[in-house]
Design a protein around this motif. Sequence first.
Motif: not given
Length: 329
Positions: A302-320
């Motif tokens: 099982v993976a647990r994450l915020d679909n708006l965080g590591k699943g979207a905006s959070g990952a984007a800022v990390q990549n940025m």
Amino acid sequence: MTLTDTNQPKSVNQPKSGATKATVFVDGASGTTGLGIQERLRLLDNVEVKHIAEDKRKDAGAKRALMEEVDLVILCLPDAAAKETVALIDTMGNSAPKVLDASTAYRVAPDWAYGFAELAPDQADKIRTAAKVSNPGCYPTGGIALLRPLVDAGLLPPDYPLTLNAVSGYSGGGKSMIASFEDGSAPAFELYGLGFEHKHVPELQLYSRLTRRPIFIPSVGNYRQGMLVSVPLQLDTLPGKPSGADLQAALAKRYAGSKYVTAMPLNEPGKGGKLEPEALNETNQLELYVFASDKHHQAVLVARLDNLGKGASGAAVQNMRLMLGLADA
């Protein structure tokens, strides 16, 4: 919105025009992902966000002029519009900014870096040096994080017949889905993607290194955000008949020292325990669980994450941050 794990950047690699801050343009900033990215960017001291007038958003000349001024463009657009903007950037030569695309348009493109920094030991470096990065999908982030280490370790054959089940909050479904849940017209829970053509399957298969197409069954619940991705396994059908402890050890080894991804202890939160999807909301964290029964030779990942965080905006800022030379991994 309170974001709990956005660290301040430490340095920037040569921003344009000798500026002291890196400059970023978020194209499509009014959508869920774009709004989340802007919320996170407001917390950063060394990043300046540039904006375009609403009446100029579809003006190619005005957009090009703005993009010539910035270090990086984040695209939060539908696939077709993202491709149009990338085509425009490709004509800009040395004045072109780096581009981070949050659509599905380039997630399996061979000349784009895939923006899951924890994919492999060298993936963060690939993102740092890339001019073009595709931000991952929310469901694939959870699925790939679980599967890729097990395939790499030889515990899971690439051609194993896998099924992935997932549930997300309704915020990941776009404006019409959000509206239907918030006005009470949507059901409390529903399966979707039952035509076996969900747009996340290609990246899920490619970056998990699977040669057999997995079955993916997503669902949505009547809550705003938060996600669980689960993968059931019959352990006695796997080569070497690995135990749950073997699977957990492979995950722990891959993500040892990771800033955002944690392999949780085996059978955490304990026998008969439950797992709810909202615990990581407003963070860029991803938790990976192995629940296993030695008696029945079965396991569920099982993976647990915020679909708006590591699943979207959070990952984007990390990549940025990685793309601009800011401190992150």
